[in-house]
Design a protein around this motif. Structure first.
Motif, PDB file in Angstrom:
ATOM      1  N   ALA A 383       0.827  -1.213   0.000  1.00 44.11           N
ATOM      2  CA  ALA A 383       0.000   0.000   0.000  1.00 44.11           C
ATOM      3  C   ALA A 383       0.856   1.255   0.000  1.00 44.11           C
ATOM      4  O   ALA A 383       0.509   2.261  -0.639  1.00 44.11           O
ATOM      5  CB  ALA A 383      -0.941  -0.010   1.202  1.00 44.11           C
ATOM      6  N   GLU A 384       1.985   1.217   0.687  1.00 41.04           N
ATOM      7  CA  GLU A 384       2.871   2.380   0.680  1.00 41.04           C
ATOM      8  C   GLU A 384       3.485   2.593  -0.688  1.00 41.04           C
ATOM      9  O   GLU A 384       3.652   3.739  -1.135  1.00 41.04           O
ATOM     10  CB  GLU A 384       3.968   2.235   1.732  1.00 41.04           C
ATOM     11  N   ILE A 385       3.809   1.517  -1.372  1.00 44.61           N
ATOM     12  CA  ILE A 385       4.384   1.646  -2.710  1.00 44.61           C
ATOM     13  C   ILE A 385       3.357   2.253  -3.667  1.00 44.61           C
ATOM     14  O   ILE A 385       3.688   3.104  -4.505  1.00 44.61           O
ATOM     15  CB  ILE A 385       4.852   0.271  -3.228  1.00 44.61           C
ATOM     16  N   VAL A 386       2.100   1.843  -3.521  1.00 49.09           N
ATOM     17  CA  VAL A 386       1.023   2.427  -4.336  1.00 49.09           C
ATOM     18  C   VAL A 386       0.974   3.934  -4.135  1.00 49.09           C
ATOM     19  O   VAL A 386       0.899   4.713  -5.103  1.00 49.09           O
ATOM     20  CB  VAL A 386      -0.328   1.775  -3.974  1.00 49.09           C
ATOM     21  N   LEU A 387       1.018   4.375  -2.890  1.00 50.87           N
ATOM     22  CA  LEU A 387       0.876   5.797  -2.610  1.00 50.87           C
ATOM     23  C   LEU A 387       2.170   6.575  -2.863  1.00 50.87           C
ATOM     24  O   LEU A 387       2.122   7.762  -3.200  1.00 50.87           O
ATOM     25  CB  LEU A 387       0.386   5.992  -1.184  1.00 50.87           C
ATOM     26  N   LEU A 388       3.324   5.919  -2.726  1.00 54.69           N
ATOM     27  CA  LEU A 388       4.566   6.575  -3.136  1.00 54.69           C
ATOM     28  C   LEU A 388       4.554   6.852  -4.632  1.00 54.69           C
ATOM     29  O   LEU A 388       4.963   7.935  -5.092  1.00 54.69           O
ATOM     30  CB  LEU A 388       5.767   5.699  -2.777  1.00 54.69           C
ATOM     31  N   LYS A 389       4.068   5.884  -5.391  1.00 55.60           N
ATOM     32  CA  LYS A 389       3.978   6.110  -6.831  1.00 55.60           C
ATOM     33  C   LYS A 389       2.985   7.226  -7.138  1.00 55.60           C
ATOM     34  O   LYS A 389       3.221   8.055  -8.035  1.00 55.60           O
ATOM     35  CB  LYS A 389       3.572   4.822  -7.561  1.00 55.60           C
TER      36      LYS A 389
END
Length: 527
Positions: A383-389
């Motif tokens: 989920a953090e990778i989704v929002l970092l992107k």
């Protein structure tokens, strides 16, 4: 007193490995380092290398309470009534405060430095090149992650990439610039991946989540690139996770009601890297119950503003037909529990308590909590990778792509599309074009706060927001700090935060006394 940057591996090796979380889990750590001077003469076998790597993970686990306080107390979602720790959240720290101590972080770094320096020279016929390189990948991750944490909290620190194993190493080391440290972080990740030996999985499931993998390296690089505003590379490394096709890759969980399984039992498919404890198997405990007590005297509590945000999300889920006597997405009985201990009191309670580290897989509203303090601590999840992107796409002006990513998290939480815009609709671009950078960034910040309560992310997200493009959103950043803080006055915050050096912690007084080349953060000079 020994200087923080000097830490003899031999003096702690036996104690560390004896207390290891991993030692009884798998035979890879059965052979423990000897209590002898750890110079080049020490490194005889693969077990010597693996024991030191494991010591790095042990130190990382010891640092978790510090990680949580550093990542939460300035973020306006959690606060403390502890007078010492409250200085951090109120931007009143002085160099003698205990929370300035970064010694445990440098112990992780020294373990990693030792492996990087000496593992290549180990002459052991059973220590195959692939195994050696895999160990180096773990060491590079531990070093790079530790420096990223230090950069986010101190901005500039000594950059040490050689191990301290005897008194010959210099103790006086000047700070390196943030730019140089970030370069080293990226170089470490690239060096690890260049070996081709970074594992996607390990032999045991807990190892796949609890030891550094190629996925953890990708996540770390994405994090470092967003932090340094290198958005093209950030997207590249996010996509290495989000577009992966490996059979056992980390993947975003989509079932709203299963969100709590990320934390109980942990090591979920969404997890990229998390620190493991297991009382039943290894009698391991941490102090998470103590940090997040179900009490108004808890060391860490939700702020009034955070409670209102959680309450609003819960109301939205109730309006959509979710039942108040069960888990509701990422909120009730997943993130928090109300003061009353019953679902009937949630609408009026002013005190919500952290539940993700205390609850279990049963609907344990009143009294039934995790029997032992052995919740995992997640460093990275998908989920953090989704929002970092999403952050990177916004900063590149790709608003529709960012909205798709934001809504991926919103829909999983049980919420509607942001602003009612279906990002997959044929006319979506027409509506997205009416949005602006600030609106979308604030929505990303909102979703990250709701998604990652207590996971040591909030302050760094706000700090990134305040820093980007030469402090473009400094005014909005300060406003958010004032809105969230409930332990000091707005006039003080507005004044102190005008100085961007105050956004970082002071270097500890002990470090300044023992390292004559170390210069204090200018904001704290003379304090």
């Amino acid at each position: 007193m020994k200087h923080t940057l000097f830490y003899n591996i031999s003096s702690v090796a036996v104690a560390l490995v004896a207390s290891l979380a991993f030692s009884s889990c798998n035979s890879w750590l059965d052979v423990k380092p000897n209590n002898e001077q750890v110079t080049s003469d020490y490194w005889k076998s693969k077990e010597d290398v693996q024991g030191v790597i494991t010591s790095g993970y042990v130190y990382m686990r010891q640092a978790v309470p510090t990680f949580i306080k550093w990542g939460e107390l300035r973020g306006g979602a959690m606060y403390t009534s502890n007078s010492g720790d409250a200085k951090l959240q109120n931007f009143e720290m002085v160099p003698t405060d205990k929370l300035c101590d970064y010694s445990t972080i440098y112990k992780i770094i020294n373990m990693a430095n030792s492996v990087i320096r000496y593992a290549p020279g180990v002459n052991d016929d059973t220590y195959y090149e692939a195994m050696r390189n895999a160990n180096l990948c773990e060491a590079y991750f531990l070093r790079a992650y530790s420096y990223l944490v230090l950069v986010k909290n101190f901005k500039e620190v000594p950059l040490v990439i050689e191990p301290y194993v005897d008194d010959k190493n210099p103790f006086d080391i000047a700070k390196s610039t943030e730019e140089d440290i970030i370069k080293q972080i990226k170089a470490d990740v690239e060096a690890a991946l260049a070996t081709g030996a970074a594992k996607g999985t390990y032999e045991k499931e807990w190892q796949t989540k609890g030891r550094a993998t190629k996925w953890a390296l990708y996540a770390l690089m994405a994090d470092a690139c967003v932090w340094s505003e290198d958005y093209d590379k950030a997207i590249e490394y996010c996509d290495k996770i989000l577009d992966a096709t490996d059979a056992f890759r980390p993947a975003f969980m989509t079932n709203t009601n299963d969100w709590f399984t990320i934390f109980y039992p942990g090591n979920s498919n969404e997890s990229i890297f998390e620190l493991n404890w297991d009382y039943n198997k290894n009698q391991e405990t941490n102090n998470f119950h103590s940090l997040f007590e179900a009490s108004v005297n808890s060391p860490l509590m939700f702020t009034t503003r955070a409670i209102e945000n959680m309450r609003e999300e819960t109301k939205k889920l109730l309006a959509k037909g979710y039942s108040s006597d069960s888990r509701m997405g990422r909120m009730l009985l997943a993130t928090y529990i109300p003061e009353t201990g019953t679902t009937t009191g949630w609408t009026t309670s002013n005190n919500y308590y952290m539940w993700k580290y205390r609850g279990t897989d049963v609907q344990d509203i009143a009294g039934g909590v995790r029997a032992n303090q052995d919740a995992h601590f997640i460093i990275y999840r998908v989920a953090e990778i989704v929002l970092l992107k999403a952050q990177a796409e916004i900063m590149k002006g790709n608003y529709l792509e960012a909205l798709k990513l934001i809504d991926k998290v919103r829909v999983r939480a049980g919420l509607d599309y942001f602003n009612g815009i279906d990002p997959e609709a044929a006319d979506a671009q027409k509506y997205v074009s009416q949005l602006d950078e600030l609106t979308l960034l604030e929505e990303v910040l909102n979703q990250k706060e709701l998604e990652f309560y207590g996971e040591a992310k909030r302050w760094y997200d706000l700090l990134w927001f305040g820093r980007i493009q030469n402090n473009k959103y400094k005014t909005q950043f300060i406003a958010k700090m004032i809105e969230g803080n409930q332990t000091t006055n707005a006039t003080w915050l507005r004044s102190v935060l005008q100085n961007s050096n105050a956004w970082y912690m002071p270097l500890a007084e002990d470090e300044l006394q023992h390292n004559k080349l170390l210069k204090q953060n200018p904001y704290y000079a003379g304090k």
